[in-house]
Design a protein around this motif. Structure first.
Motif, PDB file in Angstrom:
ATOM      1  N   MET A  71       0.851  -1.202   0.000  1.00 15.68           N
ATOM      2  CA  MET A  71       0.000   0.000   0.000  1.00 15.68           C
ATOM      3  C   MET A  71       0.882   1.246   0.000  1.00 15.68           C
ATOM      4  N   ASN A  72       0.535   2.229  -0.828  1.00 12.56           N
ATOM      5  CA  ASN A  72       1.290   3.475  -0.875  1.00 12.56           C
ATOM      6  C   ASN A  72       1.089   4.266   0.408  1.00 12.56           C
ATOM      7  N   LYS A  73       2.118   5.021   0.789  1.00 13.46           N
ATOM      8  CA  LYS A  73       1.997   5.834   1.990  1.00 13.46           C
ATOM      9  C   LYS A  73       1.056   7.000   1.730  1.00 13.46           C
ATOM     10  N   LYS A  74       0.452   7.493   2.822  1.00  9.37           N
ATOM     11  CA  LYS A  74      -0.443   8.639   2.692  1.00  9.37           C
ATOM     12  C   LYS A  74       0.385   9.889   2.394  1.00  9.37           C
ATOM     13  N   LEU A  75      -0.022  10.625   1.367  1.00 16.30           N
ATOM     14  CA  LEU A  75       0.640  11.879   1.031  1.00 16.30           C
ATOM     15  C   LEU A  75       0.246  12.964   2.015  1.00 16.30           C
ATOM     16  N   THR A  76       1.168  13.867   2.298  1.00 11.04           N
ATOM     17  CA  THR A  76       0.873  14.988   3.188  1.00 11.04           C
ATOM     18  C   THR A  76       0.963  16.297   2.423  1.00 11.04           C
ATOM     19  N   VAL A  77       0.163  17.285   2.848  1.00 13.91           N
ATOM     20  CA  VAL A  77       0.001  18.543   2.131  1.00 13.91           C
ATOM     21  C   VAL A  77       0.179  19.719   3.077  1.00 13.91           C
ATOM     22  N   ALA A  78       0.884  20.735   2.609  1.00 10.98           N
ATOM     23  CA  ALA A  78       0.950  22.035   3.283  1.00 10.98           C
ATOM     24  C   ALA A  78       0.245  23.053   2.397  1.00 10.98           C
ATOM     25  N   ILE A  79      -0.678  23.817   2.971  1.00  9.22           N
ATOM     26  CA  ILE A  79      -1.443  24.818   2.227  1.00  9.22           C
ATOM     27  C   ILE A  79      -0.819  26.190   2.427  1.00  9.22           C
ATOM     28  N   TYR A  80      -0.394  26.808   1.333  1.00  6.58           N
ATOM     29  CA  TYR A  80       0.164  28.165   1.352  1.00  6.58           C
ATOM     30  C   TYR A  80      -0.887  29.090   0.759  1.00  6.58           C
ATOM     31  N   GLY A  81      -1.691  29.694   1.630  1.00  5.55           N
ATOM     32  CA  GLY A  81      -2.781  30.561   1.176  1.00  5.55           C
ATOM     33  C   GLY A  81      -4.113  29.862   1.349  1.00  5.55           C
ATOM     34  N   ALA A  82      -4.837  30.206   2.418  1.00  6.46           N
ATOM     35  CA  ALA A  82      -6.086  29.507   2.750  1.00  6.46           C
ATOM     36  C   ALA A  82      -7.309  30.336   2.407  1.00  6.46           C
ATOM     37  N   GLY A  83      -7.249  31.028   1.272  1.00  2.59           N
ATOM     38  CA  GLY A  83      -8.417  31.747   0.786  1.00  2.59           C
ATOM     39  C   GLY A  83      -9.440  30.772   0.215  1.00  2.59           C
ATOM     40  N   ALA A  84     -10.302  31.269  -0.662  1.00  2.00           N
ATOM     41  CA  ALA A  84     -11.383  30.445  -1.193  1.00  2.00           C
ATOM     42  C   ALA A  84     -10.853  29.203  -1.905  1.00  2.00           C
ATOM     43  N   ARG A  85      -9.837  29.370  -2.771  1.00  2.00           N
ATOM     44  CA  ARG A  85      -9.338  28.224  -3.528  1.00  2.00           C
ATOM     45  C   ARG A  85      -8.512  27.277  -2.650  1.00  2.00           C
ATOM     46  N   GLY A  86      -7.652  27.834  -1.793  1.00  2.00           N
ATOM     47  CA  GLY A  86      -6.846  26.978  -0.931  1.00  2.00           C
ATOM     48  C   GLY A  86      -7.696  26.141  -0.006  1.00  2.00           C
ATOM     49  N   SER A  87      -8.721  26.752   0.578  1.00  2.00           N
ATOM     50  CA  SER A  87      -9.621  26.014   1.465  1.00  2.00           C
ATOM     51  C   SER A  87     -10.414  24.965   0.695  1.00  2.00           C
ATOM     52  N   HIS A  88     -10.799  25.311  -0.526  1.00  2.00           N
ATOM     53  CA  HIS A  88     -11.554  24.355  -1.341  1.00  2.00           C
ATOM     54  C   HIS A  88     -10.717  23.123  -1.675  1.00  2.00           C
ATOM     55  N   TYR A  89      -9.470  23.325  -2.091  1.00  2.00           N
ATOM     56  CA  TYR A  89      -8.612  22.174  -2.383  1.00  2.00           C
ATOM     57  C   TYR A  89      -8.359  21.344  -1.132  1.00  2.00           C
ATOM     58  N   ALA A  90      -8.217  22.013   0.010  1.00  3.58           N
ATOM     59  CA  ALA A  90      -8.031  21.283   1.260  1.00  3.58           C
ATOM     60  C   ALA A  90      -9.220  20.381   1.534  1.00  3.58           C
ATOM     61  N   ARG A  91     -10.410  20.889   1.282  1.00  4.82           N
ATOM     62  CA  ARG A  91     -11.620  20.086   1.519  1.00  4.82           C
ATOM     63  C   ARG A  91     -11.770  18.989   0.478  1.00  4.82           C
ATOM     64  N   CYS A  92     -11.307  19.256  -0.752  1.00  3.28           N
ATOM     65  CA  CYS A  92     -11.325  18.197  -1.766  1.00  3.28           C
ATOM     66  C   CYS A  92     -10.460  17.011  -1.333  1.00  3.28           C
ATOM     67  N   CYS A  93      -9.370  17.302  -0.616  1.00  2.00           N
ATOM     68  CA  CYS A  93      -8.496  16.214  -0.143  1.00  2.00           C
ATOM     69  C   CYS A  93      -9.241  15.261   0.784  1.00  2.00           C
ATOM     70  N   GLN A  94     -10.249  15.771   1.476  1.00  2.00           N
ATOM     71  CA  GLN A  94     -11.003  14.910   2.392  1.00  2.00           C
ATOM     72  C   GLN A  94     -11.757  13.812   1.654  1.00  2.00           C
ATOM     73  N   GLU A  95     -12.004  14.021   0.373  1.00  2.00           N
ATOM     74  CA  GLU A  95     -12.654  12.987  -0.441  1.00  2.00           C
ATOM     75  C   GLU A  95     -11.762  11.746  -0.552  1.00  2.00           C
ATOM     76  N   PHE A  96     -10.452  11.948  -0.389  1.00  2.00           N
ATOM     77  CA  PHE A  96      -9.481  10.857  -0.515  1.00  2.00           C
ATOM     78  C   PHE A  96      -8.671  10.743   0.776  1.00  2.00           C
ATOM     79  N   ALA A  97      -9.383  10.762   1.904  1.00  2.00           N
ATOM     80  CA  ALA A  97      -8.733  10.879   3.214  1.00  2.00           C
ATOM     81  C   ALA A  97      -7.778   9.732   3.523  1.00  2.00           C
ATOM     82  N   ASP A  98      -7.963   8.583   2.923  1.00  2.00           N
ATOM     83  CA  ASP A  98      -7.060   7.449   3.170  1.00  2.00           C
ATOM     84  C   ASP A  98      -5.731   7.608   2.437  1.00  2.00           C
ATOM     85  N   GLU A  99      -5.695   8.559   1.480  1.00  2.00           N
ATOM     86  CA  GLU A  99      -4.507   8.676   0.634  1.00  2.00           C
ATOM     87  C   GLU A  99      -3.786  10.003   0.743  1.00  2.00           C
ATOM     88  N   ILE A 100      -4.464  11.037   1.243  1.00  2.00           N
ATOM     89  CA  ILE A 100      -3.848  12.365   1.293  1.00  2.00           C
ATOM     90  C   ILE A 100      -4.413  13.130   2.474  1.00  2.00           C
TER      91      ILE A 100
END
Length: 436
Positions: A1-30
């Motif tokens: 099994m591949n390791k879970k990827l980790t993410v740092a968000i630089y800029g938590a405006g509308a788009r940054g927050s949206h991408y962060a929430r999109c990651c929750q769709e793949f919570a086992d992987e990122i």
């Protein structure tokens, strides 16, 4: 099994927050593990929602980049002119990048980004999310099947929507090209990227016409005011801020919309907070009395290296969505993104129709306030596949190398527009920046 990827968000405006929430769709992987933004309340809200430890919350991206590498990939979701420096610094720290478009309004920075990405062996994925939608992927599949022959012409319409123009390009962050980017780059590098990708051809020369025709002081009604709340003619004005942010069926907080665009006005949109924001804030200004200078309509014409052509019309004065007409030697494709329909019309053959249920099968469309047809989530999916080596490099992958051609074309189109439509040869235009 591949390791879970980790993410740092630089800029938590509308788009940054949206991408962060999109990651929750793949919570086992990122997983988002660090966040930085100049607004402390944004950091606090997203940190609580995503369970990010306090020590990984930062008051600026610069502060976050002073630390040792905190994650596998950094999402850079700042304003247009604030991408280049953090992108270079992050790659040198060892981060792969998800880089919001446009990459930069300055073409002289493109070569340096490519050089650093190659030297550091870092992947840079540009957020041309429309390539990832089921809608455009289906059109690409049909073209590559050969059923309409060789593509001779493509005609695309970028219908910005009247209220979106007012929100983002008259009152909002992208209103003034001296502070951000020309609109053809800020808004339409998406569309130019699609024309190049779908045709599979390179642009030889480009010409463009357009202007700021409507949203300027000389067109302000006689009894209008600086702010909508005080305006005597607001009842007859579709751009009235109360109509857009409070009452509109799609965008109004009174109709249940607490996401974009209302979340740009206030962190927690309610009737009360939105009202306060438009009373004297930038999003409550009269659309004819702002400091905007970007165009409200523009046409771009591309001649490809094989003499085929493509054209893009961008207009603020629409109530529709993106549409496209692909014309080939054996047939034609017509489609509309919002309505999620595609028609294939082979010459002398039977019309084939694809509807929303065919294009969106198996795709969760929850939390997609941007009208990107599911592209944001599929972008995250492709990023995971790429960085974990589980999905290869798909033909739609928006690498830095692939994405920059649309940026060059957009900047060449702006040069043509400013020069009254004079055609710009792409080879000479690009070479001019590489010789600096």
């Amino acid at each position: 099994m591949n390791k879970k990827l980790t993410v740092a968000i630089y800029g938590a405006g509308a788009r940054g927050s949206h991408y962060a929430r999109c990651c929750q769709e793949f919570a086992d992987e990122i997983e988002v593990v660090a966040i930085a933004d100049l607004k402390a309340e944004r950091v606090a809200e997203l940190a609580e929602e995503l369970h990010i430890p306090r020590e990984n919350c930062f008051s600026s991206g610069e502060e976050m980049l002073e630390k040792d590498r905190l994650a596998d990939v950094m999402f850079i979701c700042t304003q247009d002119r604030e991408h280049f420096k953090p992108a270079v610094a992050a790659m040198k720290k060892g981060y792969h990048l998800l880089l919001e478009k446009p990459v930069s309004p300055f073409a002289e920075e493109y070569g340096e980004l490519l050089r650093v990405s190659r030297e550091t062996n870092r992947q840079v994925i540009v957020c041309h999310v429309l390539r990832y939608t089921p809608f455009y992927q289906k059109i690409k599949e049909i073209i590559e099947s050969g059923s309409i022959g060789d593509v001779v012409s493509i005609q695309a319409m970028e219908s910005v929507l009247w209220w979106h123009q007012a929100h983002s390009y008259v009152r909002g962050n992208w209103r003034n090209s001296e502070e951000t980017s020309p609109m053809i780059l800020a808004k339409c590098c998406h569309d130019l990227d699609l024309l190049l990708w779908l045709s599979g051809k390179r642009c030889k020369q480009v010409a463009s016409f357009g202007s700021l025709k409507v949203f300027k002081g000389e067109n302000a009604p006689k009894e209008s005011s600086e702010y909508c709340v005080d305006c005597k003619v607001k009842e007859s004005c579709p751009y009235d801020a109360e109509k857009i942010y409070l009452y509109n069926e799609r965008t109004g907080v009174m109709k249940g919309n607490c996401q974009w665009p209302c979340d740009v006005l206030t962190l927690e949109p309610t009737v009360e907070t939105v009202r306060r924001a438009i009373e004297k804030g930038p999003y409550g200004r009269c659309v004819y009395r702002c400091d905007n200078n970007v165009v409200d309509h523009q046409v771009v014409i591309l001649e490809m290296e094989d003499s085929s052509t493509a054209d893009l019309t961008m207009s603020a004065f629409t109530a529709g969505s993106r549409s496209i007409d692909v014309m080939g030697t054996l047939g034609e494709i017509k489609g509309n993104l919002d309505e999620n329909y595609i028609k294939v019309l082979p010459f002398g053959g039977k019309t084939v129709k694809y509807h929303a249920e065919d294009l969106l099968a198996g795709l969760s469309m929850e939390y997609d306030p941007y009208g990107h047809g599911g592209g944001d989530k599929r972008l995250i999916r492709d990023l995971i596949n790429l960085l974990n080596g589980s999905g290869g490099t798909s033909s739609s992958l928006t690498s830095l190398e692939r994405s920059l051609e649309s940026h060059y074309v957009a900047l060449a189109a702006e040069e043509s527009r400013v020069c009254s439509g004079r055609p710009v040869e792409m080879e000479k235009f690009v070479a001019g920046f590489h010789s600096l």
